[in-house]
Scaffold this active site. Structure first.
Site, PDB file in Angstrom:
ATOM      1  N   ASN A   1      51.015 -56.004  37.111  1.00 31.70           N
ATOM      2  CA  ASN A   1      50.940 -57.448  37.695  1.00 31.70           C
ATOM      3  C   ASN A   1      51.246 -57.154  39.152  1.00 31.70           C
ATOM      4  O   ASN A   1      51.390 -56.214  39.538  1.00 31.70           O
ATOM      5  CB  ASN A   1      51.766 -58.346  36.954  1.00 31.70           C
TER       6      ASN A   1
ATOM      7  N   ASP B   1      48.097 -61.201  25.434  1.00 32.46           N
ATOM      8  CA  ASP B   1      49.083 -61.162  26.253  1.00 32.46           C
ATOM      9  C   ASP B   1      48.920 -61.793  27.924  1.00 32.46           C
ATOM     10  O   ASP B   1      49.659 -62.374  28.332  1.00 32.46           O
ATOM     11  CB  ASP B   1      49.527 -59.835  26.640  1.00 32.46           C
TER      12      ASP B   1
END
Ligand code: COA
Length: 347
Positions: free
Chosen positions: A28, A222
């Site tokens: 991320n 996810d």
């Protein structure tokens, strides 16, 4: 002599290890590797070892498909540049299923430091390559002791019981939230963070047959859960755990899947997100949409030093949201009690 069509499988029961360096597209914006990326690596290792085992004695060629993942905890975040070592070993075989234990270690290759980041248990079922609707028999594994076999049998019986319960919950639905007018929603409500993504299943999502690899589906799940968590907190979030997931349906290449997530519960420093995968086999049967998978993901919000931050309390409005919040609280309390009991045992 063996024929060219049936090469002998070497070392089908031997553990395997797969390693790879973690790249920016695995992580991320804060540099933490997505839980979904790790789940995908875990699933690939499990698929390799179980498919190899199932073809070691069978005349009929088969592909082992993911049927179930037991509850999985993410013990420590992984970062870009670290090397993930994923090792898999077969721990039990029933007549038609294979239990695989997968461990993930993260290595800092600059200083050699290693730590365990995940331990997962997966169940695979072999399907005939010729006829994907046919479940093939699993060659029995060799156990090191009768106790090891007995322990495996107990785990097998326990997951069978748990599966019945999840099938009942699978009747619930989430309406896909694609173009939500978030300005009209109050922050911290279920509707405000509810999110969906739509994905066309292509060849890169499938491996040895025309159906989606379980790891690909878990990665998408996810991703949606992460969007819900980030929308709720607006901070850096990471996957803390995933509850057991059962894969009851094959998802064929060319189908459209809608992955939807909604927050069900928030504790002081964690939040639970329920994710649903719906399949639209629009090429084959244009009107038929089926519910394929459901799972609960737990996320934690981290500050820049990796410490858990408080989570804004989820505002529940409807009776259903209140019921789901209470159910989430019960799951949270149960898993917390189990974690504490295990920690006590290790002391
Ligand atoms: N978890 C673990 N094992 C499972 C399971 C689950 N969720 N569902 C079925 N099994 C096991 C059964 O225990 C049985 O083994 P046993 O005879 O040794 O007890 C074996 O699978 C076959 O069961 P059966 O009832 O004959 O098959 P089924 O009709 O339930 O089909 C699957 C099982 C797994 C083949 C089917 O559910 C399926 O195709 N699922 C999707 C698989 C997939 O595509 N995964 C990736 C999705 S993204």
């Amino acid at each position: 002599m063996e024929s060219a069509e049936k090469p002998r499988m070497q070392g089908s029961g031997s553990p395997i290890q797969v390693s790879r360096i973690l790249r920016p597209d695995d992580a991320n914006i804060a540099g933490n590797v997505h839980g979904g990326t790790i789940l995908k690596m875990i699933e690939e290792a499990g698929a390799i070892i179980s498919t190899r085992h199932c073809n070691s004695q069978n005349e009929e060629r088969c592909v082992a498909v993911l049927a179930r993942v037991e509850r999985t905890d993410f013990l420590s975040p992984m970062s870009i540049g670290e090397v993930a070592h994923v090792s898999a070993v077969i721990t039990y075989t029933s007549k038609h299923s294979v239990e695989v234990q997968v461990n993930v270690m993260a290595e800092n290759i600059l200083n050699g430091a290693k730590r365990m980041t995940n331990r997962a248990t997966l169940w695979y079922v072999p399907l005939s390559v010729e006829n994907v609707n046919k479940v093939v028999k699993v060659p029995p594994m060799q156990y090191s002791s009768p106790e090891q076999q007995e322990e495996g049998r107990k785990r097998y019986e326990a997951q069978k019981l748990d599966r019945i319960e999840t099938r009942q919950r699978n009747g619930d639905i989430i309406f896909p939230a694609i173009n939500v007018d978030r300005q009209s929603k109050e922050p911290y409500t279920v509707g405000y963070s509810q999110s969906s993504l739509i994905h066309l299943v292509g060849p890169s999502d499938c491996a040895l047959h025309n159906f989606v690899q379980g790891g690909v589906t878990m990665k998408l799940m996810d991703e949606v859960a992460g969007i819900v968590a980030a929308r709720h907190c607006k901070t850096n979030i990471v996957t803390a755990s995933v509850d057991a997931i059962n894969f009851h349906q094959k998802i064929e290449k060319g189908s459209v899947i809608t992955v939807s997530g909604r927050m069900t519960f928030s504790s002081n420093k964690s939040m639970e997100i329920e994710v649903f995968v719906d399949v639209d086999h629009f090429l084959k049967s244009p009107t038929e949409t089926a519910h394929a998978v459901t799972a609960f993901f737990t996320y934690v919000s981290l500050d820049k030093d990796g410490k858990a931050l408080p989570i804004p309390t989820l505002k529940v409005e409807t009776e259903d949201e209140k019921r789901r919040f209470e159910e989430g609280r019960n799951r949270y309390l149960q898993t917390k009690a189990k974690r504490m009991a295990e920690a006590m045992k290790c002391q």
